[in-house]
Design a protein around this motif. Structure first.
Motif, PDB file in Angstrom:
ATOM      1  N   GLU A  47     -48.452  -3.153 -33.309  1.00 15.73           N
ATOM      2  CA  GLU A  47     -49.176  -2.281 -34.228  1.00 15.73           C
ATOM      3  C   GLU A  47     -50.387  -2.995 -34.834  1.00 15.73           C
ATOM      4  OE1 GLU A  47     -45.794  -2.732 -34.342  1.00 15.73           O
ATOM      5  OE2 GLU A  47     -45.320  -0.818 -33.377  1.00 15.73           O
ATOM      6  N   GLU A  48     -50.222  -4.271 -35.151  1.00 12.41           N
ATOM      7  CA  GLU A  48     -51.345  -5.037 -35.697  1.00 12.41           C
ATOM      8  C   GLU A  48     -52.437  -5.222 -34.646  1.00 12.41           C
ATOM      9  OE1 GLU A  48     -49.133  -7.757 -39.083  1.00 12.41           O
ATOM     10  OE2 GLU A  48     -48.945  -8.348 -36.978  1.00 12.41           O
ATOM     11  N   MET A  49     -52.044  -5.443 -33.395  1.00  9.43           N
ATOM     12  CA  MET A  49     -53.039  -5.567 -32.326  1.00  9.43           C
ATOM     13  C   MET A  49     -53.771  -4.244 -32.117  1.00  9.43           C
ATOM     14  SD  MET A  49     -53.382  -8.594 -31.302  1.00  9.43           S
ATOM     15  CE  MET A  49     -54.407  -8.346 -29.891  1.00  9.43           C
ATOM     16  N   GLU A  50     -53.065  -3.132 -32.249  1.00  9.03           N
ATOM     17  CA  GLU A  50     -53.718  -1.826 -32.133  1.00  9.03           C
ATOM     18  C   GLU A  50     -54.708  -1.623 -33.268  1.00  9.03           C
ATOM     19  OE1 GLU A  50     -50.251   0.639 -31.929  1.00  9.03           O
ATOM     20  OE2 GLU A  50     -50.147   0.497 -29.735  1.00  9.03           O
ATOM     21  N   MET A  51     -54.378  -2.130 -34.450  1.00  6.85           N
ATOM     22  CA  MET A  51     -55.309  -2.054 -35.585  1.00  6.85           C
ATOM     23  C   MET A  51     -56.549  -2.904 -35.309  1.00  6.85           C
ATOM     24  SD  MET A  51     -52.615  -2.101 -38.800  1.00  6.85           S
ATOM     25  CE  MET A  51     -53.784  -2.838 -39.864  1.00  6.85           C
ATOM     26  N   VAL A  52     -56.345  -4.076 -34.714  1.00  5.95           N
ATOM     27  CA  VAL A  52     -57.474  -4.940 -34.359  1.00  5.95           C
ATOM     28  C   VAL A  52     -58.375  -4.224 -33.359  1.00  5.95           C
ATOM     29  CG1 VAL A  52     -58.108  -7.078 -33.133  1.00  5.95           C
ATOM     30  CG2 VAL A  52     -56.298  -7.116 -34.872  1.00  5.95           C
ATOM     31  N   LEU A  53     -57.768  -3.600 -32.347  1.00  3.32           N
ATOM     32  CA  LEU A  53     -58.544  -2.876 -31.340  1.00  3.32           C
ATOM     33  C   LEU A  53     -59.342  -1.741 -31.971  1.00  3.32           C
ATOM     34  CD1 LEU A  53     -59.323  -2.418 -28.393  1.00  3.32           C
ATOM     35  CD2 LEU A  53     -57.253  -1.025 -28.147  1.00  3.32           C
ATOM     36  N   ASP A  54     -58.708  -0.970 -32.815  1.00  2.02           N
ATOM     37  CA  ASP A  54     -59.414   0.126 -33.498  1.00  2.02           C
ATOM     38  C   ASP A  54     -60.575  -0.403 -34.328  1.00  2.02           C
ATOM     39  OD1 ASP A  54     -57.695   1.965 -32.377  1.00  2.02           O
ATOM     40  OD2 ASP A  54     -56.423   2.124 -34.172  1.00  2.02           O
ATOM     41  N   SER A  55     -60.343  -1.517 -35.008  1.00  2.00           N
ATOM     42  CA  SER A  55     -61.388  -2.118 -35.844  1.00  2.00           C
ATOM     43  C   SER A  55     -62.560  -2.607 -34.996  1.00  2.00           C
ATOM     44  CB  SER A  55     -60.789  -3.281 -36.637  1.00  2.00           C
ATOM     45  OG  SER A  55     -61.780  -3.952 -37.361  1.00  2.00           O
ATOM     46  N   GLU A  56     -62.254  -3.253 -33.870  1.00  2.00           N
ATOM     47  CA  GLU A  56     -63.318  -3.730 -32.984  1.00  2.00           C
ATOM     48  C   GLU A  56     -64.128  -2.572 -32.408  1.00  2.00           C
ATOM     49  OE1 GLU A  56     -60.959  -6.002 -30.267  1.00  2.00           O
ATOM     50  OE2 GLU A  56     -61.258  -7.861 -31.405  1.00  2.00           O
ATOM     51  N   LYS A  57     -63.456  -1.502 -32.023  1.00  2.00           N
ATOM     52  CA  LYS A  57     -64.159  -0.330 -31.493  1.00  2.00           C
ATOM     53  C   LYS A  57     -65.066   0.285 -32.551  1.00  2.00           C
ATOM     54  CE  LYS A  57     -60.800   1.180 -28.010  1.00  2.00           C
ATOM     55  NZ  LYS A  57     -59.828   2.250 -27.668  1.00  2.00           N
ATOM     56  N   ARG A  58     -64.560   0.381 -33.761  1.00  2.00           N
ATOM     57  CA  ARG A  58     -65.360   0.957 -34.854  1.00  2.00           C
ATOM     58  C   ARG A  58     -66.571   0.084 -35.149  1.00  2.00           C
ATOM     59  NH1 ARG A  58     -67.496   5.128 -37.007  1.00  2.00           N
ATOM     60  NH2 ARG A  58     -67.549   5.146 -39.239  1.00  2.00           N
ATOM     61  N   GLU A  59     -66.360  -1.239 -35.181  1.00  2.00           N
ATOM     62  CA  GLU A  59     -67.472  -2.149 -35.437  1.00  2.00           C
ATOM     63  C   GLU A  59     -68.534  -2.021 -34.348  1.00  2.00           C
ATOM     64  OE1 GLU A  59     -68.291  -6.837 -36.536  1.00  2.00           O
ATOM     65  OE2 GLU A  59     -66.290  -6.219 -35.906  1.00  2.00           O
ATOM     66  N   LYS A  60     -68.106  -1.858 -33.101  1.00  3.07           N
ATOM     67  CA  LYS A  60     -69.040  -1.671 -31.991  1.00  3.07           C
ATOM     68  C   LYS A  60     -69.856  -0.392 -32.190  1.00  3.07           C
ATOM     69  CE  LYS A  60     -69.067  -1.249 -26.960  1.00  3.07           C
ATOM     70  NZ  LYS A  60     -69.275   0.184 -26.770  1.00  3.07           N
ATOM     71  N   GLU A  61     -69.195   0.675 -32.603  1.00  6.89           N
ATOM     72  CA  GLU A  61     -69.909   1.934 -32.873  1.00  6.89           C
ATOM     73  C   GLU A  61     -70.958   1.750 -33.968  1.00  6.89           C
ATOM     74  OE1 GLU A  61     -67.124   4.973 -33.920  1.00  6.89           O
ATOM     75  OE2 GLU A  61     -66.041   4.806 -32.033  1.00  6.89           O
ATOM     76  N   ILE A  62     -70.605   0.996 -34.984  1.00  6.23           N
ATOM     77  CA  ILE A  62     -71.529   0.766 -36.103  1.00  6.23           C
ATOM     78  C   ILE A  62     -72.755  -0.011 -35.639  1.00  6.23           C
ATOM     79  CG2 ILE A  62     -71.811  -0.449 -38.301  1.00  6.23           C
ATOM     80  CD1 ILE A  62     -68.804   0.336 -38.825  1.00  6.23           C
ATOM     81  N   TYR A  63     -72.531  -1.072 -34.860  1.00  5.05           N
ATOM     82  CA  TYR A  63     -73.669  -1.850 -34.362  1.00  5.05           C
ATOM     83  C   TYR A  63     -74.539  -1.037 -33.406  1.00  5.05           C
ATOM     84  CZ  TYR A  63     -72.654  -6.265 -36.622  1.00  5.05           C
ATOM     85  OH  TYR A  63     -72.495  -7.241 -37.557  1.00  5.05           O
TER      86      TYR A  63
END
Length: 76
Positions: free
Chosen positions: A48-64
């Motif tokens: 679950e924590e790794m899935e949170m990391v993945l979601d966070s990385e995807k969101r950060e990519k969208e922001i950039y």
């Protein structure tokens, strides 16, 4: 300088390069995290924590990506 919006072309070029480099790093991070989730190797954290990391990385990519698009639109 661009008279329309007072942007120094060198600064714009450096800023876009920096954002593009960050996007490349994020793309690698997303792929690495996906691989870790597929293989089940989480390095001491839960799935679950790794899935949170993945979601966070995807969101950060969208922001950039948004920042890069906005910066390019502003410079035009």
């Amino acid at each position: 300088m661009n008279e329309k919006n007072n942007i120094n072309p060198d600064t714009h070029w450096l800023a876009t390069d920096k954002i593009q480099a960050k996007l490349v790093n994020l793309m690698f991070s997303v792929e690495d995290t996906k691989k870790q989730l597929r293989t089940g190797i989480y390095g001491g954290v839960t799935k679950e924590e790794m899935e949170m990391v993945l979601d966070s990385e995807k969101r950060e990519k969208e922001i950039y990506e948004y920042i890069l698009d906005a910066l390019n639109a502003f410079a035009d």
